[in-house]
Design a protein around this motif. Structure first.
Motif, mmCIF file in Angstrom:
data_model
loop_
_atom_site.group_PDB
_atom_site.id
_atom_site.type_symbol
_atom_site.label_atom_id
_atom_site.label_comp_id
_atom_site.label_asym_id
_atom_site.label_seq_id
_atom_site.Cartn_x
_atom_site.Cartn_y
_atom_site.Cartn_z
ATOM 1 N N ASP A 132 13.905 -16.493 -14.913
ATOM 2 C CA ASP A 132 13.852 -17.798 -15.561
ATOM 3 C C ASP A 132 13.346 -18.796 -14.541
ATOM 4 O OD1 ASP A 132 14.100 -19.806 -17.447
ATOM 5 O OD2 ASP A 132 16.272 -20.043 -17.188
ATOM 6 N N GLY A 133 12.590 -19.771 -14.994
ATOM 7 C CA GLY A 133 12.131 -20.827 -14.108
ATOM 8 C C GLY A 133 11.180 -20.336 -13.045
ATOM 9 N N VAL A 134 11.423 -20.748 -11.812
ATOM 10 C CA VAL A 134 10.499 -20.510 -10.703
ATOM 11 C C VAL A 134 10.688 -19.124 -10.107
ATOM 12 C CG1 VAL A 134 10.037 -21.201 -8.315
ATOM 13 C CG2 VAL A 134 10.182 -22.934 -10.108
ATOM 14 N N ALA A 135 9.573 -18.409 -9.960
ATOM 15 C CA ALA A 135 9.513 -17.166 -9.180
ATOM 16 C C ALA A 135 8.211 -17.221 -8.408
ATOM 17 C CB ALA A 135 9.565 -15.937 -10.081
ATOM 18 N N VAL A 136 8.247 -17.791 -7.214
ATOM 19 C CA VAL A 136 7.023 -18.036 -6.472
ATOM 20 C C VAL A 136 7.130 -17.464 -5.061
ATOM 21 C CG1 VAL A 136 6.491 -20.105 -7.806
ATOM 22 C CG2 VAL A 136 7.788 -20.319 -5.690
ATOM 23 N N GLY A 137 5.980 -17.241 -4.439
ATOM 24 C CA GLY A 137 5.962 -16.672 -3.100
ATOM 25 C C GLY A 137 6.688 -15.353 -3.069
ATOM 26 N N ALA A 138 7.641 -15.223 -2.164
ATOM 27 C CA ALA A 138 8.412 -13.988 -2.075
ATOM 28 C C ALA A 138 9.223 -13.728 -3.338
ATOM 29 C CB ALA A 138 9.340 -14.037 -0.869
ATOM 30 N N GLY A 139 9.548 -14.777 -4.094
ATOM 31 C CA GLY A 139 10.219 -14.581 -5.373
ATOM 32 C C GLY A 139 9.334 -13.837 -6.355
ATOM 33 N N ALA A 140 8.045 -14.168 -6.367
ATOM 34 C CA ALA A 140 7.098 -13.441 -7.217
ATOM 35 C C ALA A 140 6.978 -11.993 -6.759
ATOM 36 C CB ALA A 140 5.741 -14.128 -7.188
ATOM 37 N N ILE A 141 7.033 -11.779 -5.446
ATOM 38 C CA ILE A 141 6.944 -10.425 -4.909
ATOM 39 C C ILE A 141 8.156 -9.602 -5.336
ATOM 40 C CG2 ILE A 141 6.936 -9.050 -2.798
ATOM 41 C CD1 ILE A 141 4.293 -10.397 -3.162
ATOM 42 N N ILE A 142 9.342 -10.175 -5.275
ATOM 43 C CA ILE A 142 10.543 -9.445 -5.691
ATOM 44 C C ILE A 142 10.436 -9.046 -7.159
ATOM 45 C CG2 ILE A 142 13.016 -9.696 -6.125
ATOM 46 C CD1 ILE A 142 13.171 -11.345 -3.535
ATOM 47 N N ALA A 143 9.970 -9.978 -7.994
ATOM 48 C CA ALA A 143 9.769 -9.640 -9.402
ATOM 49 C C ALA A 143 8.742 -8.519 -9.541
ATOM 50 C CB ALA A 143 9.329 -10.877 -10.183
ATOM 51 N N MET A 144 7.647 -8.616 -8.803
ATOM 52 C CA MET A 144 6.598 -7.601 -8.840
ATOM 53 C C MET A 144 7.127 -6.229 -8.437
ATOM 54 S SD MET A 144 3.184 -7.466 -6.413
ATOM 55 C CE MET A 144 4.195 -6.968 -4.996
ATOM 56 N N ALA A 145 8.017 -6.187 -7.443
ATOM 57 C CA ALA A 145 8.516 -4.921 -6.924
ATOM 58 C C ALA A 145 9.563 -4.280 -7.827
ATOM 59 C CB ALA A 145 9.101 -5.128 -5.525
ATOM 60 N N ALA A 146 10.063 -5.018 -8.823
ATOM 61 C CA ALA A 146 10.995 -4.444 -9.785
ATOM 62 C C ALA A 146 10.257 -3.450 -10.678
ATOM 63 C CB ALA A 146 11.640 -5.545 -10.618
ATOM 64 N N ASP A 147 10.999 -2.569 -11.301
ATOM 65 C CA ASP A 147 10.403 -1.588 -12.205
ATOM 66 C C ASP A 147 10.072 -2.196 -13.562
ATOM 67 O OD1 ASP A 147 10.793 1.055 -10.624
ATOM 68 O OD2 ASP A 147 12.736 0.067 -10.519
#
Length: 270
Positions: free
Chosen positions: A114-129
Motif C-alpha cells: 500500500d502507498g509508497v514502495a520506492v528504491g529498496a522498497g520497490a526491490i523488496i516487492a520485486m524480490a517477493a514471489d
C-alpha cells in the motif's frame, strides 16, 4: 531446524499466524525507511527461514498506509557520502544479500503493498514471489534520481523478467513512478485490492499456500531461481529430478488417496 514464532527483531515487526510470518517495517511516520541495521536484520531473518519448522509462508506487509520508502536519507544516504570504496562495496553487497536471502529462503513470499514502495522498497516487492497492491500503490526504482545507476540489488536482472526489457529500462532510467494499474497490466502486481482488504487478501493467499504441499512449494521456489541460467535441456532434467523427489513425499500419497476417496487432500508438508 528451529522455531521462529518467538523471534523478537529490533528493527521491524514480526508475528506468526497460522504458520504465516508477517513482517512490517515499523517507522510509519517516515513511510518505513530502511536503515543499516534493518537491512542486516532482515537479511539474517530470511537466511534463517529455510530452517524454520513453524513458518511456511511469509507476508511482507505495509504499515501505516505505506510499504517502504527505501534507504533512510539521513541514516543511510548521508553517511554513505565520503566513505571509502571498500566500505561502500560492503554496504551494497549487504543490500544485495537481502535479495539473495529472500530468493533462497525456500518459503513463498507475498508482498502486500500500500502507498509508497520506492528504491529498496520497490526491490523488496520485486524480490517477493507474489505481489499484491492497492490502487494507491506507488512503486518507483528511483536510484537515478539520486545520481545512482538503476542496477541496484538485482533490478537489471529481475525486473525485465517480470515486466519485460523495454518497460524495465524505462523505469530504471527515469526513476518514474509505476502506477498501480500499469503494474498490474505489466504483470508486476498479481492483483489489486482496496486498502481495507489488502492484508486480508494477502493472508488468505498465504493461508492457501500454507495449506498446500509446502515441501513441494519449496522445491518450486528453488527451481524458479535455479533455472534462470539453465538451458532448456538442463531445466527439464532438473525438474525431472525435483519432481521425482516430490513423488517420494507423503503429501503425494495423501493427494492420491484423497482423490480415490473423493475427498480434499490434507497436506502436512512431508
Amino acid at each position: 531446524m528451529t522455531q521462529m514464532a518467538g523471534l523478537s527483531p529490533q528493527h521491524f515487526l514480526w508475528e506468526v499466524v497460522d504458520r504465516v510470518a508477517i513482517i512490517r517495517l515499523n517507522r510509519p511516520d517516515r513511510k518505513n525507511p530502511l536503515t543499516f541495521e534493518s537491512y542486516a536484520e532482515l537479511r539474517d531473518t530470511f537466511r534463517a527461514l529455510p530452517y524454520a519448522t513453524d513458518v511456511d509462508v511469509v507476508v511482507f506487509a505495509s504499515n501505516g498506509g505505506n510499504f517502504c520508502s527505501g534507504g533512510d536519507v539521513h541514516e543511510i544516504i548521508g553517511p554513505l557520502i565520503g566513505l571509502p570504496m571498500k566500505d561502500l562495496l560492503a554496504f551494497t553487497r549487504m543490500t544485495g544479500d537481502l535479495v539473495k536471502a529472500m530468493i533462497a529462503c525456500t518459503k513463498p513470499i507475498i508482498a502486500a503493498v500500500d502507498g509508497v514502495a520506492v528504491g529498496a522498497g520497490a526491490i523488496i516487492a520485486m524480490a517477493a514471489d507474489l505481489r499484491l497492491a492497492t490502487p494507491a500503490a506507488k512503486c518507483a526504482f528511483l536510484f537515478t534520481r539520486v545520481g545512482l545507476a538503476g542496477c541496484d540489488m538485482g533490478a537489471c536482472a529481475m525486473l525485465p523478467r517480470i515486466i519485460g526489457q523495454g518497460r524495465a529500462a524505462e523505469l530504471l532510467y527515469t526513476g518514474r513512478v509505476m502506477r498501480a494499474e500499469e503494474g498490474q497490466a505489466w504483470g508486476f502486481w498479481n492483483a489489486l485490492h482496496p486498502a481495507e482488504a489488502l492484508e486480508a487478501e494477502a493472508m488468505a493467499l498465504a493461508r492457501r499456500l500454507a495449506a498446500g504441499p509446502t515441501f513441494a512449494h519449496g522445491v518450486t521456489k528453488t527451481q524458479l531461481a535455479q533455472e534462470w541460467d539453465m538451458g532448456l535441456d538442463q531445466a527439464i532434467e532438473a525438474e525431472a529430478q525435483a519432481q521425482a523427489i516430490c513423488m517420494q513425499t507423503r503429501d503425494f500419497e495423501r493427494a492420491y488417496r484423497a482423490f480415490v476417496a473423493k475427498e480434499q487432500p490434507v497436506f502436512e508438508g512431508d
